[in-house]
Design an enzyme around this catalytic site. Sequence first.
Site, PDB file in Angstrom:
ATOM      1  N   CYS A   1      -4.839 139.796  20.616  1.00 54.29           N
ATOM      2  CA  CYS A   1      -3.097 139.030  20.704  1.00 54.29           C
ATOM      3  C   CYS A   1      -3.067 137.861  22.603  1.00 54.29           C
ATOM      4  O   CYS A   1      -2.636 137.198  22.179  1.00 54.29           O
ATOM      5  CB  CYS A   1      -1.390 140.112  21.457  1.00 54.29           C
ATOM      6  SG  CYS A   1      -2.190 141.182  19.371  1.00 54.29           S
TER       7      CYS A   1
ATOM      8  N   ASP B   1      15.409 122.269   8.010  1.00 60.76           N
ATOM      9  CA  ASP B   1      16.222 122.847   7.154  1.00 60.76           C
ATOM     10  C   ASP B   1      16.182 124.443   6.348  1.00 60.76           C
ATOM     11  O   ASP B   1      16.971 124.845   5.644  1.00 60.76           O
ATOM     12  CB  ASP B   1      16.246 122.122   4.819  1.00 60.76           C
ATOM     13  CG  ASP B   1      14.210 122.627   4.735  1.00 60.76           C
ATOM     14  OD1 ASP B   1      13.803 123.385   5.609  1.00 60.76           O
ATOM     15  OD2 ASP B   1      14.124 122.140   3.997  1.00 60.76           O
TER      16      ASP B   1
HETATM   17  C1  BEZ Z   1      -5.856 143.319  19.337  1.00 62.06           C
HETATM   18  O1  BEZ Z   1      -5.072 142.547  19.863  1.00 62.06           O
HETATM   19  O2  BEZ Z   1      -7.269 142.709  20.537  1.00 62.06           O
HETATM   20  C2  BEZ Z   1      -5.985 144.289  18.596  1.00 62.06           C
HETATM   21  C3  BEZ Z   1      -5.070 144.735  18.064  1.00 62.06           C
HETATM   22  C4  BEZ Z   1      -4.771 145.880  16.904  1.00 62.06           C
HETATM   23  C5  BEZ Z   1      -6.289 145.651  16.177  1.00 62.06           C
HETATM   24  C6  BEZ Z   1      -7.018 145.567  16.751  1.00 62.06           C
HETATM   25  C7  BEZ Z   1      -7.334 144.531  17.914  1.00 62.06           C
END
Ligand code: BEZ
Length: 221
Positions: free
Chosen positions: A46, A138
């Site tokens: 992430c 929209d």
């Molecule tokens: C990650 O962002 O590294 C991750 C988050 C949840 C499960 C596996 C990876």
Amino acid sequence: MPGLLLGDEFPNFEADTTIGRIKFHDFLGNSWGILFSHPRDFTPVCTTELACAAKISDEFKKRGVKMIALSIDSVEDHRNWSKDVMAFNSEAESALPFPIIADDKRELSVQLGMLDPDERDKDGIPLTARCVFVIGPDKKLKLSILYPATTGRNFNELLRVIDSLQLTAQKKVATPVDWKPGDKVMVIPSLSEAEATALFPNGVTTKELPSGKKYLRYTQP
Ligand code: BEZ
């Protein structure tokens, strides 16, 4: 059960975010929008995704697309995590250039079908998957993609997709495999030859095929 379908009006949800409480349609105004969800703050994949999204945020802005992220943590966590994300980009002094929705009660994640049943927190509760929704001016859903938590997305591909969505919203064309802006496009099958000739002053070229059917028609938009 299908969640949101292409062409559906995107829900005008209210949520707490890192820029305060928003009503989604007001946040979008007349712009295009991209909402992308993440499993959790302070996780490695992430962090790389958000950092990439931040790095190329000017490209989204150029296309008139408002960005907003979501994960199932609090505003306070999001604010702290944003500092890690910007430090990962070696831009520790800058703020994350888009807000993050705090869906710590998972209400929105459930409503929008974003939970990944295979990835759970330590209490066994599902985390959010990597969803992407692109919403048109929209307020209708133009694209949705869903990756599992374990696979990071390609944000440059999302820009390419937005270029296609914005072009095909204006012109009766479709973009072929690996298309990028400036390349030839396809004339959509529902246009007759006469309509295509009238609509595309740059000309239409048709590829001969063994079937003899004249469906592979290119033009320069
Ligand atoms: C990650 O962002 O590294 C991750 C988050 C949840 C499960 C596996 C990876």
